[in-house]
Write a protein that holds these residues in place. Structure first.
Motif, PDB file in Angstrom:
ATOM      1  N   ALA A   7     -16.495 -18.409 -26.996  1.00  0.00           N
ATOM      2  CA  ALA A   7     -15.599 -17.827 -28.065  1.00  0.00           C
ATOM      3  C   ALA A   7     -15.448 -18.748 -29.088  1.00  0.00           C
ATOM      4  N   THR A   8     -15.210 -18.344 -30.494  1.00  0.00           N
ATOM      5  CA  THR A   8     -15.046 -19.122 -31.495  1.00  0.00           C
ATOM      6  C   THR A   8     -13.605 -18.851 -32.346  1.00  0.00           C
ATOM      7  N   LEU A   9     -13.193 -19.473 -32.964  1.00  0.00           N
ATOM      8  CA  LEU A   9     -11.878 -19.352 -33.501  1.00  0.00           C
ATOM      9  C   LEU A   9     -12.000 -19.841 -35.100  1.00  0.00           C
ATOM     10  N   GLN A  10     -11.655 -18.983 -35.915  1.00  0.00           N
ATOM     11  CA  GLN A  10     -11.927 -19.278 -37.607  1.00  0.00           C
ATOM     12  C   GLN A  10     -10.666 -18.406 -38.105  1.00  0.00           C
ATOM     13  N   TYR A  11     -10.181 -19.462 -39.227  1.00  0.00           N
ATOM     14  CA  TYR A  11      -9.264 -19.083 -39.860  1.00  0.00           C
ATOM     15  C   TYR A  11      -9.899 -18.516 -41.341  1.00  0.00           C
ATOM     16  N   LEU A  12      -9.411 -17.115 -41.699  1.00  0.00           N
ATOM     17  CA  LEU A  12     -10.054 -16.652 -42.751  1.00  0.00           C
ATOM     18  C   LEU A  12      -8.726 -16.733 -43.938  1.00  0.00           C
ATOM     19  N   ALA A  13      -9.264 -17.670 -45.040  1.00  0.00           N
ATOM     20  CA  ALA A  13      -8.144 -17.863 -45.889  1.00  0.00           C
ATOM     21  C   ALA A  13      -7.540 -16.956 -46.764  1.00  0.00           C
TER      22      ALA A  13
END
Length: 207
Positions: free
Chosen positions: A64-70
């Motif tokens: 799994a990957t984790l990303q913050y979408l600003a």
């Protein structure tokens, strides 16, 4: 002639009232303690990459990957679970999402802590062949790539993600005789499989 008072019906009524109050108090106590909530604590732990038969579909979850979408107005944390899926049934099926779906992502101290709301994307075994936005799995029992995208309002620092694969059963979910059409429902008597996936933080994005 003196009046005669019959006390039996009144006493019986008081007993029925006390019994009803006791039952109501017991139901309220069970609800307060979470007795009617869907179980999330009990699960069978399996390694990442294990074949997991959810009965409607068979899953393999790898990472799994984790990303913050600003620039996202709500739920800015995006988690994408990658793996593969196959359909052993005789009809085309889509992964079931929602509170009573195939997958539940659980992260302590996240908001929400647990969610079954995800967007599924499916493609060929080799994702370099072509891009695909298909959302259903054909009944050919062949593996195809699969991603499930979950969204969170808040997310802690962690390098693992617990994903539960929930067993289903093909039954009629009849309520008050309104429907007797069979469909895939959560098997309340079977434990889900818990897959602890490695979670990789990737650079922030816009949307």
């Amino acid at each position: 002639m003196p009046s005669i008072t019959i006390g039996l019906p009144r006493a019986a009524g008081r007993r029925w009232l006390l019994a009803a109050l006791a039952v109501g108090l017991m139901i309220g106590l069970v609800a307060l303690l979470g007795g009617f909530q869907r179980r999330q604590a009990e699960a069978v732990s399996v390694p990442a990459g294990t074949e997991i038969d959810a009965r409607n579909l068979v899953f393999r979850l790898d990472s799994a990957t984790l990303q913050y979408l600003a620039k996202t107005s709500s739920e800015p944390w995006e988690v994408v679970v990658s793996g593969s899926v196959r359909n052993p049934q005789n009809e085309t099926l889509a992964p079931i999402t929602g509170s009573y779906g195939n997958l539940v992502a659980i992260v302590e101290q996240a908001e929400p802590r647990a969610t079954g709301d995800f967007t599924a994307r499916l493609g060929p075994e080799n994702p370099d062949l072509f891009s695909s936005d298909r959302r259903v799995v054909p009944p050919n029992d062949q593996w195809m790539t699969f991603t499930a995208t979950f969204r969170f309002d808040e997310f802690p620092e962690t390098d693992t993600l617990d994903v539960r694969v929930v067993p289903m059963e093909f039954t009629a979910n009849t309520v008050l005789g309104l429907s007797d059409t069979p469909r895939w429902n959560v098997d309340s008597y079977a434990l889900p499989s818990s897959v602890m996936l490695p979670l990789t933080r990737i650079p922030d994005g816009d949307y």
